[in-house]
Structure formats: structure tokens, C-alpha cells
Design a protein around this motif. Structure first.
Motif, PDB file in Angstrom:
ATOM      1  N   LEU A   1      -7.111   4.492  -0.268  1.00  0.00           N
ATOM      2  CA  LEU A   1      -6.310   3.931  -1.363  1.00  0.00           C
ATOM      3  C   LEU A   1      -5.518   2.718  -0.887  1.00  0.00           C
ATOM      4  O   LEU A   1      -5.435   1.700  -1.584  1.00  0.00           O
ATOM      5  CB  LEU A   1      -5.367   4.987  -1.935  1.00  0.00           C
ATOM      6  CG  LEU A   1      -5.994   6.038  -2.846  1.00  0.00           C
ATOM      7  CD1 LEU A   1      -4.963   7.091  -3.229  1.00  0.00           C
ATOM      8  CD2 LEU A   1      -6.560   5.380  -4.110  1.00  0.00           C
ATOM      9  N   HIS A   2      -4.941   2.819   0.303  1.00  0.00           N
ATOM     10  CA  HIS A   2      -4.199   1.688   0.852  1.00  0.00           C
ATOM     11  C   HIS A   2      -5.133   0.515   1.135  1.00  0.00           C
ATOM     12  O   HIS A   2      -4.771  -0.649   0.898  1.00  0.00           O
ATOM     13  CB  HIS A   2      -3.467   2.103   2.128  1.00  0.00           C
ATOM     14  CG  HIS A   2      -2.221   2.895   1.887  1.00  0.00           C
ATOM     15  ND1 HIS A   2      -1.099   2.359   1.303  1.00  0.00           N
ATOM     16  CD2 HIS A   2      -1.919   4.197   2.131  1.00  0.00           C
ATOM     17  CE1 HIS A   2      -0.159   3.277   1.204  1.00  0.00           C
ATOM     18  NE2 HIS A   2      -0.641   4.407   1.695  1.00  0.00           N
ATOM     19  N   CYS A   3      -6.321   0.797   1.627  1.00  0.00           N
ATOM     20  CA  CYS A   3      -7.296  -0.274   1.890  1.00  0.00           C
ATOM     21  C   CYS A   3      -7.685  -0.994   0.602  1.00  0.00           C
ATOM     22  O   CYS A   3      -7.764  -2.226   0.565  1.00  0.00           O
ATOM     23  CB  CYS A   3      -8.540   0.287   2.565  1.00  0.00           C
ATOM     24  SG  CYS A   3      -8.318   0.774   4.290  1.00  0.00           S
ATOM     25  N   VAL A   4      -7.929  -0.228  -0.454  1.00  0.00           N
ATOM     26  CA  VAL A   4      -8.292  -0.842  -1.735  1.00  0.00           C
ATOM     27  C   VAL A   4      -7.119  -1.658  -2.286  1.00  0.00           C
ATOM     28  O   VAL A   4      -7.294  -2.747  -2.827  1.00  0.00           O
ATOM     29  CB  VAL A   4      -8.734   0.233  -2.746  1.00  0.00           C
ATOM     30  CG1 VAL A   4      -8.957  -0.388  -4.133  1.00  0.00           C
ATOM     31  CG2 VAL A   4     -10.008   0.908  -2.272  1.00  0.00           C
ATOM     32  N   SER A   5      -5.905  -1.131  -2.129  1.00  0.00           N
ATOM     33  CA  SER A   5      -4.726  -1.869  -2.579  1.00  0.00           C
ATOM     34  C   SER A   5      -4.612  -3.211  -1.849  1.00  0.00           C
ATOM     35  O   SER A   5      -4.362  -4.257  -2.465  1.00  0.00           O
ATOM     36  CB  SER A   5      -3.467  -1.032  -2.347  1.00  0.00           C
ATOM     37  OG  SER A   5      -2.316  -1.687  -2.844  1.00  0.00           O
TER      38      SER A   5
END
Length: 285
Positions: free
Chosen positions: A139-143
Motif C-alpha cells: 500500500l505504501h509503495c502504491v501510494s
């Protein structure tokens, strides 16, 4: 059935054309390092040449045909994950607006290319290994990926004087990005590439108030939102909004609202909690 996991795939050299397809339930991010192909999505058909970024949001079926020898990376993101990964801070609305449309970007600076490659490598590793906490990391990577796309798609500085509506739009975007940095009006004007007077004229024409007043208004709006929707201490809210001194933040808020932050919280938090519809803090007293 639409897959509900992130997919990361390397585009490797091949002897024949390669085709990638995605249905409307997933967003598609592609970084072409080299090579070329054709992007097709509903009524859009476009030739693409690496290095470039291709972004297709959810809602459109896409088909990308790549010529032999093309190299790059592909990430498919389900809508559920995309919604959870969108930033929730001051830049949220701007990132959401950018990534809701199809994007083609070329002439990417080397640091951005390196950052995107690094993000892909991390996504690929996490989706393959699925170590504890992998979903949170993804999720952090996509953000971060969405923020990189937003930054890349931001309008470049222009050599010639931009029209007033472009000046004001650039100013509003920069305010959301740098609100916590407390830039002066002169710093905003310099970043946009216009004089302070021209920025003042463009912003007044757009919203009827000068730039510094818009900046202060946005700070107050964010402070109100944090006071009634979080349990952060007043000092923590001040620091979050870029104030080095909690006492100065209190004076700033009182000057604009005629109430101390703690008084505002006690008065308006019950009202906010009792409402089912979205509250516009800009319209509060």
C-alpha cells in the motif's frame, strides 16, 4: 473474476510483439525503459516510445502491444487497493485528480526513472515473498507511485508568461503541496516563474482574494479539520501544519477564528460528530 491482488511484471526482450491487457477493474502503470508499442484504451489509440510512463486508471479496458525488444515494467492495481493507497493528507485531492485520467509522459529525468525502478523492484519482491506486513508495504509503495505520477504530470515551468488561469491553477496546486512549508508569496511566484504582482493579480481574478489570504485560509481550514476529526494535541496540530511554536499557532488560529483552538474543538466537535453528511470546514464560522 477480477484479481484483487497487485501484479508486477517485467517486460523483457522478446523476438515477437507482446501484448498486455487489463480490464476496467484495475489501474495499469507501465514504465517503458526502451522500445516502442501501441496503447489502446476505448477510443484512445496512441503510439508510445520509451523511455516513458503510461498510466490508465480504473474504468477503462486497456491493451498495450509492444514491439520486439521492448523492455520495462508493468504494475496492475485493483481498484480496492488503489482507493486505500491514495494519500490522505493535504495533497490528496490533487493526486486523485491527476491519477483519474490517462497519462503519457516522456523525457523522464534520470532520478525519477531510478525512483520508479526502485518502487517496482520493491513491489515485485513483496508480491513474490509475501512476508508478514507485505500488504501494508505494498500500500505504501502504491501510494509513493501515485505521488511520483502526480509529480511527473505537474505542469512544467514555462519560458513565456503563462495566462492568468494557469498561474492561479499552478499556485493553488503548489499551496496544497507546500502549505506546511510556509512559503512566502514571493517564493510561490518564483517557483511559477512570474512576478509577485502578476501572481497577486491572477489569484485575485480567480478567487477574489490575494495569495497570502488564500494561504492563511487553507491553514485555518486544515487546522479546523484536524481539531474536530483527530485526537492530536493542539501543539501537535500546530507542528503538523508547519508551525515551530505552539503558542504562535494558537495566536494565529485565534486571530482568524476569534477562538482558541481548544475552544473551537470543544464547540464544534459535537456538531461534526452529529452530522452524517460531509462537513465543509471552509463554511464554518
Amino acid at each position: 473474476m477480477e484479481r484483487q491482488t497487485i501484479q508486477a511484471e517485467r517486460i523483457k526482450s522478446a523476438l515477437t510483439n507482446t501484448e498486455f491487457a487489463t480490464s476496467g477493474g484495475r489501474a495499469t502503470f507501465m514504465l517503458l525503459v526502451s522500445g516502442q508499442g501501441v496503447f489502446v484504451s476505448d477510443e484512445i489509440e496512441r503510439d508510445v516510445i520509451g523511455p516513458c510512463i503510461i498510466w490508465a486508471p480504473t474504468g477503462w479496458s486497456t491493451r498495450i502491444t509492444l514491439a520486439a525488444g521492448t523492455r520495462g515494467f508493468l504494475i496492475r492495481i485493483p481498484e480496492r487497493i488503489l482507493g486505500r493507497a491514495l494519500p490522505t493528507d493535504l495533497i490528496s485531492a490533487h493526486v486523485r485528480q491527476v491519477v483519474s485520467r490517462r497519462i503519457f509522459l516522456s523525457e523522464l529525468p534520470k532520478p525519477m526513472m531510478e525512483s520508479l525502478v526502485g518502487l517496482f523492484n520493491k513491489v515485485e519482491t513483496e508480491t513474490h515473498d509475501m512476508e508478514p506486513g507485505a500488504e501494508t508495504v505494498l500500500l505504501h509503495c502504491v501510494s509513493l507511485l501515485l505521488i511520483e505520477i502526480w509529480r511527473a504530470a505537474a505542469p512544467p515551468l514555462q519560458a513565456t508568461a503563462p495566462p492568468p488561469h494557469r498561474i492561479s491553477d499552478n499556485f493553488f496546486n503548489l499551496v496544497e503541496l507546500h502549505l506546511q512549508n510556509h512559503w512566502t508569496v514571493g517564493e510561490y511566484a518564483s517557483r511559477i516563474g512570474v512576478s509577485r504582482d502578476r501572481l497577486n493579480e491572477a489569484v485575485r481574478r480567480a478567487i477574489g482574494i490575494p495569495p497570502h489570504q488564500h494561504i492563511q485560509r487553507r491553514l485555518v481550514e486544515e487546522a479546523k479539520a484536524l481539531l474536530v476529526t483527530t485526537n492530536l494535541q493542539v501543539a501537535e496540530i500546530g507542528y503538523k501544519l508547519g508551525f515551530d511554536d505552539a503558542a504562535y499557532f494558537t495566536r494565529f488560529f485565534r486571530r482568524h477564528e476569534k477562538l482558541a483552538p481548544s475552544q473551537f474543538r470543544r464547540t464544534f466537535t459535537p456538531i461534526w460528530r452529529s452530522r452524517s453528511e460531509e462537513v465543509s470546514f471552509a463554511e464554518w464560522p
